[in-house]
Design a protein around this motif. Structure first.
Motif, PDB file in Angstrom:
ATOM      1  N   TYR A   5       1.272 116.389 -45.928  1.00 56.59           N
ATOM      2  CA  TYR A   5       0.452 115.791 -44.993  1.00 56.59           C
ATOM      3  C   TYR A   5      -1.067 114.694 -45.015  1.00 56.59           C
ATOM      4  O   TYR A   5      -1.113 114.163 -46.733  1.00 56.59           O
ATOM      5  N   GLU A   6      -0.983 113.754 -44.199  1.00 58.10           N
ATOM      6  CA  GLU A   6      -1.776 113.054 -44.498  1.00 58.10           C
ATOM      7  C   GLU A   6      -3.259 112.523 -43.242  1.00 58.10           C
ATOM      8  O   GLU A   6      -2.340 112.716 -42.416  1.00 58.10           O
ATOM      9  N   HIS A   7      -4.300 113.236 -42.832  1.00 57.79           N
ATOM     10  CA  HIS A   7      -5.058 112.487 -42.605  1.00 57.79           C
ATOM     11  C   HIS A   7      -5.033 111.333 -42.245  1.00 57.79           C
ATOM     12  O   HIS A   7      -4.595 110.165 -43.109  1.00 57.79           O
ATOM     13  N   VAL A   8      -5.690 110.873 -40.421  1.00 57.86           N
ATOM     14  CA  VAL A   8      -5.028 109.725 -40.151  1.00 57.86           C
ATOM     15  C   VAL A   8      -6.486 109.212 -39.215  1.00 57.86           C
ATOM     16  O   VAL A   8      -7.121 109.859 -38.716  1.00 57.86           O
ATOM     17  N   PRO A   9      -7.090 107.712 -39.451  1.00 58.89           N
ATOM     18  CA  PRO A   9      -8.258 108.483 -38.436  1.00 58.89           C
ATOM     19  C   PRO A   9      -7.984 107.476 -38.146  1.00 58.89           C
ATOM     20  O   PRO A   9      -7.248 107.268 -37.435  1.00 58.89           O
ATOM     21  N   HIS A  10      -8.979 108.349 -36.334  1.00 65.38           N
ATOM     22  CA  HIS A  10      -9.114 107.730 -35.099  1.00 65.38           C
ATOM     23  C   HIS A  10     -10.117 107.625 -34.429  1.00 65.38           C
ATOM     24  O   HIS A  10     -10.857 107.843 -34.657  1.00 65.38           O
ATOM     25  N   ARG A  11     -10.067 106.702 -33.752  1.00 60.54           N
ATOM     26  CA  ARG A  11     -11.474 106.080 -32.886  1.00 60.54           C
ATOM     27  C   ARG A  11     -12.237 107.240 -32.008  1.00 60.54           C
ATOM     28  O   ARG A  11     -13.123 106.687 -31.436  1.00 60.54           O
ATOM     29  N   LEU A  12     -10.651 108.718 -31.388  1.00 70.24           N
ATOM     30  CA  LEU A  12     -12.358 109.631 -30.761  1.00 70.24           C
ATOM     31  C   LEU A  12     -12.264 110.890 -31.390  1.00 70.24           C
ATOM     32  O   LEU A  12     -12.388 111.591 -31.259  1.00 70.24           O
ATOM     33  N   LEU A  13     -12.078 110.388 -32.810  1.00 69.86           N
ATOM     34  CA  LEU A  13     -12.319 111.514 -33.999  1.00 69.86           C
ATOM     35  C   LEU A  13     -13.828 112.284 -33.473  1.00 69.86           C
ATOM     36  O   LEU A  13     -14.620 111.362 -33.608  1.00 69.86           O
TER      37      LEU A  13
END
Length: 69
Positions: A5-13
């Protein structure tokens, strides 16, 4: 094999979003790149974790996430 698993940045977080597949709205709490590989093939999918009004979280494809109006 690398991490599962890898956390991914997201513009709507941490914003209110809608899952276009189900129409359910909630807060986007995480986007995770998940390794679903088997012994023969490598395959990663981006899952969005959305916390609905009930407080329960559900997952959907990150591609199915849009801002809620």
């Amino acid at each position: 094999m690398s991490e599962r698993y890898e956390h991914v940045p997201h513009r709507l977080l941490h914003r209110r979003v809608r899952d276009i597949a189900s129409g359910v709205e909630g807060e986007l709490v995480a986007v995770v790149n998940e390794n679903v590989s088997n012994a023969a093939t490598a395959h990663w999918v981006e899952l969005a974790y959305i916390r609905g009004a009930s407080g329960l979280e559900f997952t959907t494809s990150a591609a199915n996430v849009e801002p809620a109006d």
